[in-house]
Design a protein around this motif. Structure first.
Motif, mmCIF file in Angstrom:
data_model
loop_
_atom_site.group_PDB
_atom_site.id
_atom_site.type_symbol
_atom_site.label_atom_id
_atom_site.label_comp_id
_atom_site.label_asym_id
_atom_site.label_seq_id
_atom_site.Cartn_x
_atom_site.Cartn_y
_atom_site.Cartn_z
ATOM 1 N N ALA A 57 -9.033 10.448 -7.089
ATOM 2 C CA ALA A 57 -7.723 9.803 -7.029
ATOM 3 C C ALA A 57 -7.717 8.675 -6.005
ATOM 4 O O ALA A 57 -7.146 7.601 -6.245
ATOM 5 N N ARG A 58 -8.379 8.892 -4.861
ATOM 6 C CA ARG A 58 -8.465 7.849 -3.835
ATOM 7 C C ARG A 58 -9.250 6.645 -4.360
ATOM 8 O O ARG A 58 -8.880 5.494 -4.142
ATOM 9 N N ARG A 59 -10.335 6.913 -5.067
ATOM 10 C CA ARG A 59 -11.143 5.839 -5.649
ATOM 11 C C ARG A 59 -10.334 5.022 -6.641
ATOM 12 O O ARG A 59 -10.337 3.786 -6.599
ATOM 13 N N ASP A 60 -9.619 5.708 -7.543
ATOM 14 C CA ASP A 60 -8.823 5.001 -8.553
ATOM 15 C C ASP A 60 -7.721 4.173 -7.897
ATOM 16 O O ASP A 60 -7.449 3.043 -8.323
ATOM 17 N N ARG A 61 -7.088 4.732 -6.866
ATOM 18 C CA ARG A 61 -6.034 3.997 -6.168
ATOM 19 C C ARG A 61 -6.589 2.756 -5.489
ATOM 20 O O ARG A 61 -6.007 1.668 -5.574
ATOM 21 N N ASP A 62 -7.737 2.922 -4.811
ATOM 22 C CA ASP A 62 -8.333 1.780 -4.120
ATOM 23 C C ASP A 62 -8.738 0.691 -5.097
ATOM 24 O O ASP A 62 -8.560 -0.508 -4.836
ATOM 25 N N ARG A 63 -9.293 1.090 -6.245
ATOM 26 C CA ARG A 63 -9.695 0.101 -7.240
ATOM 27 C C ARG A 63 -8.489 -0.630 -7.803
ATOM 28 O O ARG A 63 -8.537 -1.845 -8.038
ATOM 29 N N GLU A 64 -7.399 0.097 -8.022
ATOM 30 C CA GLU A 64 -6.189 -0.536 -8.527
ATOM 31 C C GLU A 64 -5.632 -1.524 -7.504
ATOM 32 O O GLU A 64 -5.189 -2.630 -7.862
ATOM 33 N N GLU A 65 -5.672 -1.145 -6.222
ATOM 34 C CA GLU A 65 -5.205 -2.046 -5.177
ATOM 35 C C GLU A 65 -6.081 -3.296 -5.112
ATOM 36 O O GLU A 65 -5.577 -4.404 -4.924
ATOM 37 N N GLN A 66 -7.394 -3.108 -5.263
ATOM 38 C CA GLN A 66 -8.298 -4.254 -5.244
ATOM 39 C C GLN A 66 -8.043 -5.181 -6.423
ATOM 40 O O GLN A 66 -8.056 -6.411 -6.265
ATOM 41 N N ARG A 67 -7.803 -4.603 -7.614
ATOM 42 C CA ARG A 67 -7.491 -5.426 -8.786
ATOM 43 C C ARG A 67 -6.189 -6.196 -8.570
ATOM 44 O O ARG A 67 -6.079 -7.375 -8.933
ATOM 45 N N HIS A 68 -5.213 -5.513 -7.969
ATOM 46 C CA HIS A 68 -3.932 -6.158 -7.701
ATOM 47 C C HIS A 68 -4.102 -7.303 -6.704
ATOM 48 O O HIS A 68 -3.530 -8.394 -6.890
ATOM 49 N N GLU A 69 -4.908 -7.077 -5.663
ATOM 50 C CA GLU A 69 -5.139 -8.119 -4.668
ATOM 51 C C GLU A 69 -5.870 -9.309 -5.287
ATOM 52 O O GLU A 69 -5.554 -10.471 -4.981
ATOM 53 N N ARG A 70 -6.856 -9.030 -6.164
ATOM 54 C CA ARG A 70 -7.571 -10.124 -6.823
ATOM 55 C C ARG A 70 -6.638 -10.918 -7.730
ATOM 56 O O ARG A 70 -6.717 -12.151 -7.796
ATOM 57 N N ALA A 71 -5.747 -10.205 -8.431
ATOM 58 C CA ALA A 71 -4.807 -10.882 -9.317
ATOM 59 C C ALA A 71 -3.851 -11.760 -8.516
ATOM 60 O O ALA A 71 -3.549 -12.902 -8.923
ATOM 61 N N GLU A 72 -3.378 -11.251 -7.383
ATOM 62 C CA GLU A 72 -2.484 -12.052 -6.543
ATOM 63 C C GLU A 72 -3.203 -13.277 -5.987
ATOM 64 O O GLU A 72 -2.623 -14.377 -5.923
ATOM 65 N N ALA A 73 -4.462 -13.101 -5.594
ATOM 66 C CA ALA A 73 -5.233 -14.229 -5.078
ATOM 67 C C ALA A 73 -5.433 -15.284 -6.164
ATOM 68 O O ALA A 73 -5.338 -16.497 -5.901
ATOM 69 N N GLU A 74 -5.687 -14.836 -7.395
ATOM 70 C CA GLU A 74 -5.853 -15.769 -8.508
ATOM 71 C C GLU A 74 -4.552 -16.526 -8.791
ATOM 72 O O GLU A 74 -4.567 -17.747 -9.044
ATOM 73 N N LEU A 75 -3.432 -15.823 -8.715
ATOM 74 C CA LEU A 75 -2.141 -16.480 -8.931
ATOM 75 C C LEU A 75 -1.868 -17.514 -7.849
ATOM 76 O O LEU A 75 -1.347 -18.609 -8.145
ATOM 77 N N ARG A 76 -2.191 -17.190 -6.611
ATOM 78 C CA ARG A 76 -1.987 -18.152 -5.528
ATOM 79 C C ARG A 76 -2.859 -19.384 -5.723
ATOM 80 O O ARG A 76 -2.421 -20.523 -5.490
ATOM 81 N N THR A 77 -4.093 -19.169 -6.171
ATOM 82 C CA THR A 77 -4.995 -20.296 -6.411
ATOM 83 C C THR A 77 -4.460 -21.192 -7.517
ATOM 84 O O THR A 77 -4.445 -22.425 -7.399
ATOM 85 N N ARG A 78 -4.006 -20.574 -8.606
ATOM 86 C CA ARG A 78 -3.468 -21.349 -9.724
ATOM 87 C C ARG A 78 -2.202 -22.091 -9.325
ATOM 88 O O ARG A 78 -1.974 -23.235 -9.741
ATOM 89 N N ALA A 79 -1.367 -21.426 -8.524
ATOM 90 C CA ALA A 79 -0.133 -22.076 -8.075
ATOM 91 C C ALA A 79 -0.456 -23.288 -7.211
ATOM 92 O O ALA A 79 0.194 -24.338 -7.320
ATOM 93 N N ALA A 80 -1.464 -23.147 -6.350
ATOM 94 C CA ALA A 80 -1.857 -24.284 -5.503
ATOM 95 C C ALA A 80 -2.393 -25.427 -6.352
ATOM 96 O O ALA A 80 -2.112 -26.609 -6.084
ATOM 97 N N GLU A 81 -3.178 -25.107 -7.384
ATOM 98 C CA GLU A 81 -3.710 -26.147 -8.269
ATOM 99 C C GLU A 81 -2.589 -26.862 -9.007
ATOM 100 O O GLU A 81 -2.589 -28.091 -9.143
ATOM 101 N N LEU A 82 -1.607 -26.071 -9.500
ATOM 102 C CA LEU A 82 -0.476 -26.672 -10.197
ATOM 103 C C LEU A 82 0.317 -27.587 -9.273
ATOM 104 O O LEU A 82 0.797 -28.656 -9.686
ATOM 105 N N GLU A 83 0.454 -27.162 -8.013
ATOM 106 C CA GLU A 83 1.195 -27.983 -7.061
ATOM 107 C C GLU A 83 0.465 -29.302 -6.799
ATOM 108 O O GLU A 83 1.100 -30.369 -6.708
ATOM 109 N N ARG A 84 -0.862 -29.236 -6.718
ATOM 110 C CA ARG A 84 -1.632 -30.473 -6.518
ATOM 111 C C ARG A 84 -1.484 -31.403 -7.715
ATOM 112 O O ARG A 84 -1.317 -32.623 -7.566
ATOM 113 N N HIS A 85 -1.536 -30.814 -8.928
ATOM 114 C CA HIS A 85 -1.369 -31.641 -10.128
ATOM 115 C C HIS A 85 0.033 -32.259 -10.172
ATOM 116 O O HIS A 85 0.204 -33.425 -10.540
ATOM 117 N N ARG A 86 1.019 -31.468 -9.795
ATOM 118 C CA ARG A 86 2.393 -31.976 -9.808
ATOM 119 C C ARG A 86 2.543 -33.138 -8.836
ATOM 120 O O ARG A 86 3.166 -34.160 -9.145
#
Length: 208
Positions: free
Chosen positions: A171-200
């Motif tokens: 259960a700890r492993r699954d929770r940690d992996r889910e948190e890591q996936r969530h953190e990676r997804a948030e980091a990807e969204l921040r990167t895309r948002a920054a790129e969109l802002e530069r294009h804008r």
């Protein structure tokens, strides 16, 4: 009659010890967080097996053995290392770690280890138990240098420990992996948002 009573009494005592051990393990996972969980867990294992040395680890997504809790050295066995150590699978060699995780069986030896160099860190006896969940080895507990030989009772208790730890560690492993996936997804969204802002901003400059 007396023999039967003694046998029943011994079995009852063993069951009570196993129940107490399972409760101690559950309490650690339910009341501690972070690295404290693994340090407290290893402390329990050292007490149960009356062993001065020990290692507790889990297998990560890359198949490496991550060790968040281990005894630092033989002179002060209750002092635990305070940082994780990672052992990639290709570095395991013919160790008891590799064999226990590969066979998913509890292994022990009451003979001096040939895998440690001569000196103050020699290992005289060792017991390694894989932590198995859904037929997959997800972790490992290992203790060493008990004052007497590891015997059938130790092997049985190792099985109790591994079985009690498995669902919590999973259960700890699954929770940690889910948190890591969530953190990676948030980091990807921040990167895309920054790129969109530069294009804008670039488009705004062209419009202006």
């Amino acid at each position: 009659m007396e023999t039967r009573f003694s046998t029943t009494e011994a079995a009852l005592g063993r069951s009570l010890r196993e129940l107490e051990l399972r409760n101690r393990i559950a309490e650690v996972f339910l009341t501690t967080t972070g690295e404290d969980t693994f340090t407290d867990l290893l402390t329990i294992l050292l007490d149960v097996f009356q062993s001065p040395c020990g290692v507790f680890g889990f297998v990560d997504e890359d198949g490496a053995l991550v060790v968040p809790a281990m005894t630092r050295h033989l002179r002060d066995p209750r002092e635990l290392a305070d940082r994780r150590v990672v052992f990639p699978r290709e570095t395991w060699g013919d160790s008891s770690w590799r064999n226990a995780l590969r066979t998913k069986e509890i292994l022990h030896s009451n003979e001096p280890s040939t895998l440690t160099p001569e000196g103050p860190l020699t290992v005289e006896r060792t017991l390694a138990a894989p932590i198995v969940l859904e037929d997959q080895a997800i972790g490992l507990l290992q203790v060493a240098d008990k004052g007497t030989d590891y015997d059938a009772d130790d092997l049985a208790m190792a099985r109790v420990c591994a079985d009690a730890i498995a669902p919590f560690l999973g259960a700890r492993r699954d929770r940690d992996r889910e948190e890591q996936r969530h953190e990676r997804a948030e980091a990807e969204l921040r990167t895309r948002a920054a790129e969109l802002e530069r294009h804008r901003n670039h488009l705004q400059v062209l419009v202006d």
